[in-house]
Write a protein that holds these residues in place. Sequence first.
Motif, PDB file in Angstrom:
ATOM      1  N   LEU A 222      77.308  -6.053  -0.277  1.00  0.00           N
ATOM      2  CA  LEU A 222      77.150  -4.745  -0.917  1.00  0.00           C
ATOM      3  C   LEU A 222      75.818  -4.583  -1.653  1.00  0.00           C
ATOM      4  CD1 LEU A 222      80.720  -3.983  -2.319  1.00  0.00           C
ATOM      5  CD2 LEU A 222      79.585  -2.996  -0.332  1.00  0.00           C
ATOM      6  N   GLN A 223      74.935  -5.535  -1.527  1.00  0.00           N
ATOM      7  CA  GLN A 223      73.622  -5.383  -2.156  1.00  0.00           C
ATOM      8  C   GLN A 223      72.850  -4.241  -1.496  1.00  0.00           C
ATOM      9  OE1 GLN A 223      71.592  -9.144  -2.093  1.00  0.00           O
ATOM     10  NE2 GLN A 223      72.945 -10.070  -3.627  1.00  0.00           N
ATOM     11  N   GLY A 224      72.061  -3.535  -2.298  1.00  0.00           N
ATOM     12  CA  GLY A 224      71.338  -2.371  -1.796  1.00  0.00           C
ATOM     13  C   GLY A 224      70.450  -2.691  -0.612  1.00  0.00           C
ATOM     14  N   ALA A 225      69.782  -3.838  -0.656  1.00  0.00           N
ATOM     15  CA  ALA A 225      68.890  -4.214   0.445  1.00  0.00           C
ATOM     16  C   ALA A 225      69.655  -4.385   1.742  1.00  0.00           C
ATOM     17  CB  ALA A 225      68.153  -5.503   0.089  1.00  0.00           C
ATOM     18  N   ASN A 226      70.868  -4.940   1.656  1.00  0.00           N
ATOM     19  CA  ASN A 226      71.651  -5.143   2.869  1.00  0.00           C
ATOM     20  C   ASN A 226      72.176  -3.819   3.419  1.00  0.00           C
ATOM     21  OD1 ASN A 226      72.996  -6.981   4.815  1.00  0.00           O
ATOM     22  ND2 ASN A 226      74.853  -6.133   3.909  1.00  0.00           N
ATOM     23  N   LEU A 227      72.574  -2.905   2.525  1.00  0.00           N
ATOM     24  CA  LEU A 227      73.058  -1.600   2.979  1.00  0.00           C
ATOM     25  C   LEU A 227      71.948  -0.814   3.681  1.00  0.00           C
ATOM     26  CD1 LEU A 227      75.275  -0.547  -0.066  1.00  0.00           C
ATOM     27  CD2 LEU A 227      76.000  -1.574   2.104  1.00  0.00           C
ATOM     28  N   ILE A 228      70.730  -0.897   3.134  1.00  0.00           N
ATOM     29  CA  ILE A 228      69.588  -0.246   3.788  1.00  0.00           C
ATOM     30  C   ILE A 228      69.316  -0.910   5.135  1.00  0.00           C
ATOM     31  CG2 ILE A 228      67.098   0.131   3.643  1.00  0.00           C
ATOM     32  CD1 ILE A 228      67.459   0.506   0.631  1.00  0.00           C
ATOM     33  N   ASN A 229      69.477  -2.241   5.166  1.00  0.00           N
ATOM     34  CA  ASN A 229      69.283  -2.963   6.420  1.00  0.00           C
ATOM     35  C   ASN A 229      70.275  -2.518   7.488  1.00  0.00           C
ATOM     36  OD1 ASN A 229      68.154  -5.111   8.090  1.00  0.00           O
ATOM     37  ND2 ASN A 229      70.101  -6.163   7.756  1.00  0.00           N
ATOM     38  N   ILE A 230      71.526  -2.238   7.069  1.00  0.00           N
ATOM     39  CA  ILE A 230      72.535  -1.752   8.023  1.00  0.00           C
ATOM     40  C   ILE A 230      72.117  -0.395   8.574  1.00  0.00           C
ATOM     41  CG2 ILE A 230      74.903  -0.933   8.256  1.00  0.00           C
ATOM     42  CD1 ILE A 230      75.726  -3.065   6.232  1.00  0.00           C
ATOM     43  N   LEU A 231      71.692   0.518   7.689  1.00  0.00           N
ATOM     44  CA  LEU A 231      71.266   1.846   8.132  1.00  0.00           C
ATOM     45  C   LEU A 231      70.057   1.754   9.068  1.00  0.00           C
ATOM     46  CD1 LEU A 231      71.637   3.919   4.846  1.00  0.00           C
ATOM     47  CD2 LEU A 231      73.070   4.045   6.890  1.00  0.00           C
ATOM     48  N   ARG A 232      69.147   0.870   8.732  1.00  0.00           N
ATOM     49  CA  ARG A 232      67.960   0.695   9.579  1.00  0.00           C
ATOM     50  C   ARG A 232      68.359   0.119  10.943  1.00  0.00           C
ATOM     51  NH1 ARG A 232      64.120  -3.570  10.188  1.00  0.00           N
ATOM     52  NH2 ARG A 232      62.069  -2.793  10.820  1.00  0.00           N
ATOM     53  N   SER A 233      69.315  -0.806  10.933  1.00  0.00           N
ATOM     54  CA  SER A 233      69.705  -1.463  12.182  1.00  0.00           C
ATOM     55  C   SER A 233      70.449  -0.527  13.128  1.00  0.00           C
ATOM     56  CB  SER A 233      70.567  -2.694  11.883  1.00  0.00           C
ATOM     57  OG  SER A 233      71.830  -2.317  11.372  1.00  0.00           O
TER      58      SER A 233
ATOM     59  N   GLY B 132      80.705   6.385  14.042  1.00  0.00           N
ATOM     60  CA  GLY B 132      80.999   5.303  14.978  1.00  0.00           C
ATOM     61  C   GLY B 132      79.922   4.241  14.978  1.00  0.00           C
ATOM     62  N   ALA B 133      78.658   4.651  14.903  1.00  0.00           N
ATOM     63  CA  ALA B 133      77.559   3.689  14.833  1.00  0.00           C
ATOM     64  C   ALA B 133      77.619   2.888  13.536  1.00  0.00           C
ATOM     65  CB  ALA B 133      76.222   4.417  14.946  1.00  0.00           C
ATOM     66  N   CYS B 134      78.009   3.540  12.433  1.00  0.00           N
ATOM     67  CA  CYS B 134      78.172   2.832  11.159  1.00  0.00           C
ATOM     68  C   CYS B 134      79.252   1.758  11.273  1.00  0.00           C
ATOM     69  CB  CYS B 134      78.534   3.812  10.050  1.00  0.00           C
ATOM     70  SG  CYS B 134      77.175   4.877   9.512  1.00  0.00           S
ATOM     71  N   LEU B 135      80.347   2.088  11.952  1.00  0.00           N
ATOM     72  CA  LEU B 135      81.419   1.115  12.130  1.00  0.00           C
ATOM     73  C   LEU B 135      80.918  -0.105  12.889  1.00  0.00           C
ATOM     74  CD1 LEU B 135      84.420   0.270  12.020  1.00  0.00           C
ATOM     75  CD2 LEU B 135      84.775   1.588  14.110  1.00  0.00           C
ATOM     76  N   VAL B 136      80.217   0.125  14.006  1.00  0.00           N
ATOM     77  CA  VAL B 136      79.688  -0.980  14.811  1.00  0.00           C
ATOM     78  C   VAL B 136      78.654  -1.773  14.011  1.00  0.00           C
ATOM     79  CG1 VAL B 136      78.424  -1.577  16.904  1.00  0.00           C
ATOM     80  CG2 VAL B 136      80.145   0.230  16.969  1.00  0.00           C
ATOM     81  N   GLY B 137      77.776  -1.057  13.276  1.00  0.00           N
ATOM     82  CA  GLY B 137      76.734  -1.736  12.502  1.00  0.00           C
ATOM     83  C   GLY B 137      77.287  -2.568  11.368  1.00  0.00           C
ATOM     84  N   ILE B 138      78.270  -2.027  10.649  1.00  0.00           N
ATOM     85  CA  ILE B 138      78.897  -2.772   9.556  1.00  0.00           C
ATOM     86  C   ILE B 138      79.599  -4.006  10.093  1.00  0.00           C
ATOM     87  CG2 ILE B 138      80.789  -2.680   7.867  1.00  0.00           C
ATOM     88  CD1 ILE B 138      79.984   0.264   7.387  1.00  0.00           C
ATOM     89  N   LEU B 139      80.306  -3.837  11.202  1.00  0.00           N
ATOM     90  CA  LEU B 139      81.013  -4.961  11.804  1.00  0.00           C
ATOM     91  C   LEU B 139      80.041  -6.069  12.212  1.00  0.00           C
ATOM     92  CD1 LEU B 139      83.717  -6.061  12.920  1.00  0.00           C
ATOM     93  CD2 LEU B 139      83.189  -4.892  15.055  1.00  0.00           C
ATOM     94  N   GLU B 140      78.967  -5.701  12.880  1.00  0.00           N
ATOM     95  CA  GLU B 140      78.003  -6.694  13.336  1.00  0.00           C
ATOM     96  C   GLU B 140      77.295  -7.365  12.158  1.00  0.00           C
ATOM     97  OE1 GLU B 140      74.255  -7.112  16.477  1.00  0.00           O
ATOM     98  OE2 GLU B 140      75.420  -5.265  16.358  1.00  0.00           O
ATOM     99  N   ASN B 141      76.873  -6.576  11.177  1.00  0.00           N
ATOM    100  CA  ASN B 141      76.188  -7.134  10.017  1.00  0.00           C
ATOM    101  C   ASN B 141      77.087  -8.099   9.250  1.00  0.00           C
ATOM    102  OD1 ASN B 141      75.656  -6.765   6.832  1.00  0.00           O
ATOM    103  ND2 ASN B 141      73.717  -6.626   7.926  1.00  0.00           N
ATOM    104  N   GLY B 142      78.342  -7.700   9.034  1.00  0.00           N
ATOM    105  CA  GLY B 142      79.268  -8.560   8.302  1.00  0.00           C
ATOM    106  C   GLY B 142      79.562  -9.849   9.033  1.00  0.00           C
ATOM    107  N   LEU B 143      79.709  -9.774  10.352  1.00  0.00           N
ATOM    108  CA  LEU B 143      79.993 -10.978  11.128  1.00  0.00           C
ATOM    109  C   LEU B 143      78.802 -11.941  11.106  1.00  0.00           C
ATOM    110  CD1 LEU B 143      81.823  -9.414  14.200  1.00  0.00           C
ATOM    111  CD2 LEU B 143      82.848 -10.726  12.343  1.00  0.00           C
ATOM    112  N   VAL B 144      77.596 -11.389  11.139  1.00  0.00           N
ATOM    113  CA  VAL B 144      76.408 -12.239  11.040  1.00  0.00           C
ATOM    114  C   VAL B 144      76.363 -12.934   9.678  1.00  0.00           C
ATOM    115  CG1 VAL B 144      73.882 -12.216  10.921  1.00  0.00           C
ATOM    116  CG2 VAL B 144      75.057 -10.958  12.736  1.00  0.00           C
TER     117      VAL B 144
END
Length: 341
Positions: free
Chosen positions: A53-64, A298-310
């Motif tokens: 939940l750090q701001g840098a990671n949330l921005i990274n998810i949006l960028r990804s 839908g893209a947010c769901l896929v991105g959050i899932l991938e980021n969290g699993l990494v």
Amino acid sequence: MNELLHEPKTEPKPNTERHASGKRLLRFLNDWGIVLAILALIVFFAVTAPSFLQGANLINILRSISIVTIIAIGLTVSLTVNGFDLSVGSTATFASSLVVSFFVWYSLPLGLSIGLAILIALSVALVNVLLIVKFKIPDLFATLATMFIFEGVAMTYTGGGSISAGMPRLDGTPTVGMIPEAFLKISQAPWIILIMLAVVAVTHLFLNHTRHGRFLYIIGGNPEAAHLTGIPVHRYRALAYAIAGLLAAVGGILLASQVGSSQINAGSGYLMPAVAAAFIGSSFAGQGKPNALGTLVGACLVGILENGLVMLSVPYYSLNIIKGLVLALALATTYYRFRKK
């Protein structure tokens, strides 16, 4: 006689009430299941990976998810006419190869390079329109063919290799062109995120608040009825594939900016996440049709899932299994709901 006129009202049966409540619950889950899934994933990853939940990671998810979302929005537009564009990944690869080659091989300026890359990459959409509209080939087969054709065109153009600044051509000719710093910055936050949001907003307004967007949905629902009402069906189907090709080309250019070079089949990895985002988003807010806001969710769901699993150190080679399962689940729920209707 009075007793017959004033019969007591029968109370609703408990089974009927439970059945109605169950239907309302299923409808709510169908309409808002994506949002609930995103919230559940956020809570899960926040507990298991404290830095999630750090701001840098949330921005990274949006960028990804920005490139995936832009490509998926184009795919969404093709879905509105009941089409399906499998060539968006190859279009992105082709545009990526073109724009980098214009910088490195020909030393063209920024605006001209991007404009030419988009214009030439639109030839993929032109071939799709020719095969689908003129030759009446089913969308899936036509775009599958163009996917292979332009994947080969991109590889032939680059000689089966990558293109980067300072790398000589295949014949050994040295190159002096450089990739502009301004080009590399457009894939950085916040610019790439703002581009993504602008594409989503413009497409949402186009599909839901213009006559042309409504025509696309009408054609997707019943092309024969649309034709009988005077809507130029072929023209609007061509428009849908042109928009899909345009946004895929934009996604490929942003990909080149992000990587800083042109890589072999760079865009092919974006096809499955884009398909997942578009189909998952079709059930967002009970719309039951392809829509831009749902595709973003839908893209947010896929991105959050991938980021969290990494972040949980899940091996990268296993990510496609999970993303494929998410897509299968989305398709199952979508088509089950449509059949129930």
